[in-house]
Design an enzyme around this catalytic site. Structure first.
Site, short mmCIF file in Angstrom:
data_model
loop_
_atom_site.label_atom_id
_atom_site.label_comp_id
_atom_site.label_asym_id
_atom_site.label_seq_id
_atom_site.Cartn_x
_atom_site.Cartn_y
_atom_site.Cartn_z
N CYS A 169 8.03 63.19 4.41
CA CYS A 169 7.00 63.81 3.58
C CYS A 169 7.33 63.54 2.12
O CYS A 169 8.48 63.71 1.71
CB CYS A 169 6.97 65.31 3.85
SG CYS A 169 5.75 66.20 2.89
N HIS A 219 0.37 67.00 10.71
CA HIS A 219 1.28 67.13 9.57
C HIS A 219 0.52 67.62 8.32
O HIS A 219 0.97 68.55 7.64
CB HIS A 219 1.92 65.76 9.32
CG HIS A 219 2.88 65.72 8.17
ND1 HIS A 219 4.21 65.41 8.31
CD2 HIS A 219 2.68 65.93 6.84
CE1 HIS A 219 4.80 65.45 7.12
NE2 HIS A 219 3.89 65.75 6.22
N GLU A 220 -0.64 67.02 8.06
CA GLU A 220 -1.39 67.37 6.85
C GLU A 220 -1.98 68.77 6.93
O GLU A 220 -1.97 69.52 5.95
CB GLU A 220 -2.50 66.34 6.59
CG GLU A 220 -2.02 64.91 6.44
CD GLU A 220 -0.97 64.73 5.37
OE1 GLU A 220 -0.88 65.56 4.45
OE2 GLU A 220 -0.20 63.75 5.47
N HIS A 223 0.33 71.49 6.07
CA HIS A 223 0.49 71.72 4.63
C HIS A 223 -0.48 72.79 4.12
O HIS A 223 -0.16 73.53 3.19
CB HIS A 223 0.24 70.44 3.85
CG HIS A 223 1.43 69.55 3.70
ND1 HIS A 223 2.53 69.88 2.94
CD2 HIS A 223 1.70 68.31 4.21
CE1 HIS A 223 3.41 68.89 2.97
NE2 HIS A 223 2.93 67.93 3.74
ZN ZN Z 1 3.84 66.12 4.08
#
Ligand code: ZN
Length: 214
Positions: A144, A186-187, A190
């Site tokens: 990341c 993953h996004e 966030h």
């Molecule tokens: Zn990330």
């Protein structure tokens, strides 16, 4: 996210997220600090927040606010999308996905490279939600841009059901599989203040031990 090809791993996901300032449930368009940050970017690259900085780290841990129709139809939205894409495509720190909180905008907006589509285009998703996850999972390396100099293995669903708004604020649903589904997971993490390092299987690894290839 950013893909890195290492000798020992087929692909690493490094993620960049765009983070904006705070939240507030009833915001309509972008607020003044958000508009200022977006204007300063001029459609170009933005600074990526990292956990190496304390205030950045606290910001990255916030839960991001949904975008309203008013915000999505604004001039600032188009400029923010251009800036996020410029940031994730930075040749010196290239990614395959980015979320708005990573650039200082705490809004539910991500850009994802669609490896499952011809030409592998980057696309933007407003208020994305994972509404279904497959039972089948796979363990793969991720990194990341907000977590410099590390990567590690994470277990992700191999198929997800996705709900989101497009850039015209029209509701859409889609099923996504494989590596692209990993990027979405993953996004979207966030947007809830979750980083891949929260999901590590085993110890984190340092990518500098191996050569990076594209
Ligand atoms: Zn990330």
């Amino acid at each position: 996210m950013q893909p890195m090809m290492l000798r020992s791993f087929p692909r690493i996901l490094v993620c960049v997220m765009v983070a904006t300032a705070a939240a507030g449930c009833a915001r309509q368009g972008f607020d003044a600090p958000e508009r200022r940050l977006i204007a300063e970017s001029r459609g170009g690259m933005m600074r990526v927040l990292t956990i190496a900085d304390r205030s950045d780290s606290l910001f990255l841990r916030r839960s991001a606010t949904p975008l309203t129709a008013e915000a999505v139809h604004s001039r600032e939205f188009a400029q923010l999308c251009r800036s996020m894409l410029a940031t994730v495509r930075n040749p010196e720190n290239e990614g395959v996905g980015i979320a708005a909180p990573q650039v200082g905008i705490s809004r539910r907006l991500v850009a994802v490279q669609r490896f499952d589509k011809p030409g592998e285009p980057f696309e933007v998703y407003v208020n994305p939600e994972i509404v279904r996850m497959s039972d089948s999972v796979a363990l793969g390396p991720e990194g990341c841009l907000s977590v410099p100099d590390l990567y590690g293995r994470v277990e992700r669903a191999q198929e997800i059901g996705l709900s989101y708004r497009d850039t015209a604020f029209v509701e859409r649903t889609e099923t996504v599989r494989g590596y692209t589904a990993v990027i979405f997971q993953h996004e979207i993490d966030h947007l809830d203040g979750v980083l891949y390092i929260d999901r590590l299987v085993g110890a984190p690894l340092r990518p500098h031990a191996a050569p990076q290839e594209k």
